[in-house]
Design a protein around this motif. Sequence first.
Motif, PDB file in Angstrom:
ATOM      1  N   UNK A 163       0.838  -1.206   0.000  1.00 19.98           N
ATOM      2  CA  UNK A 163       0.000   0.000   0.000  1.00 19.98           C
ATOM      3  C   UNK A 163       0.871   1.253   0.000  1.00 19.98           C
ATOM      4  N   UNK A 164       2.002   1.208   0.714  1.00 23.34           N
ATOM      5  CA  UNK A 164       2.920   2.358   0.723  1.00 23.34           C
ATOM      6  C   UNK A 164       3.473   2.619  -0.675  1.00 23.34           C
ATOM      7  N   UNK A 165       3.864   1.556  -1.365  1.00 21.09           N
ATOM      8  CA  UNK A 165       4.382   1.698  -2.733  1.00 21.09           C
ATOM      9  C   UNK A 165       3.260   2.166  -3.656  1.00 21.09           C
ATOM     10  N   UNK A 202      11.468   3.962  -9.768  1.00 22.66           N
ATOM     11  CA  UNK A 202      11.622   2.915  -8.751  1.00 22.66           C
ATOM     12  C   UNK A 202      12.704   3.325  -7.749  1.00 22.66           C
ATOM     13  N   UNK A 203      13.808   3.875  -8.250  1.00 25.16           N
ATOM     14  CA  UNK A 203      14.895   4.300  -7.365  1.00 25.16           C
ATOM     15  C   UNK A 203      14.426   5.409  -6.416  1.00 25.16           C
ATOM     16  N   UNK A 204      13.660   6.356  -6.925  1.00 26.18           N
ATOM     17  CA  UNK A 204      13.161   7.450  -6.072  1.00 26.18           C
ATOM     18  C   UNK A 204      12.172   6.939  -5.030  1.00 26.18           C
ATOM     19  N   UNK A 205      11.331   5.999  -5.420  1.00 28.68           N
ATOM     20  CA  UNK A 205      10.400   5.410  -4.460  1.00 28.68           C
ATOM     21  C   UNK A 205      11.179   4.660  -3.385  1.00 28.68           C
ATOM     22  N   UNK A 208      11.368  -2.568  -3.829  1.00 33.59           N
ATOM     23  CA  UNK A 208      10.248  -1.847  -4.443  1.00 33.59           C
ATOM     24  C   UNK A 208       9.729  -2.637  -5.635  1.00 33.59           C
ATOM     25  N   UNK A 209      10.634  -3.178  -6.468  1.00 29.43           N
ATOM     26  CA  UNK A 209      10.217  -3.975  -7.624  1.00 29.43           C
ATOM     27  C   UNK A 209       9.399  -5.190  -7.185  1.00 29.43           C
TER      28      UNK A 209
END
Length: 188
Positions: free
Chosen positions: A124-126, A136-139, A150-151
């Motif tokens: 849910x956070x992602x 993806x890197x910033x997340x 993240x992936x």
Amino acid sequence: MRARTQLRLGRHHAAGSLLRSLPDEEAPMQLRWAAIEAALLGVQAALASGAPDRAARLLDEALRAAEPTGVRFPFVFGPPELIAFLTSRLGGLGAGERFAGEILAVRRRLRTPPMPAPLTERERSVLRLLPTQRSIDEIAQDLTVSPNTVKTHVRGIYTKLDVRSRREAVAIARERGLLDAEVADFSV
């Protein structure tokens, strides 16, 4: 058939209007479950239109019509949102409670696909960050995890929402109310 088509096209109000006009039509229903299926389509249209009281009334109506005839087909193979609504109403269905339990038992016996698994807190956070169009890197930096983590969460989101792209995931999440209004409108 026309109401089902309108519903699949996202035209919830048009589907509801077609279904409300059914009693006025002269032609009799050819299949004994047609009226029950029409009521269940009405439940879906009402839910999609944000009318849960109407959806509950139509669900009760469909259960009352189906139980005496033993018609389980339209319920057993109903879409996930219908089954989720039926399940959420358990304990408040009155006379239809026993029949609803039978329907869910038949679904389990037939191994009808289960309800989608809920998103984890991390997913849910992602998901909340997907509409921002951040990489993806910033997340990963925002959440203080690795890009691979993240992936992994993004793959989990895609699987659980049954989508193949970020755009689809955001659209489905908005449709299902998984994104807060202020988050869903925040596009950088």
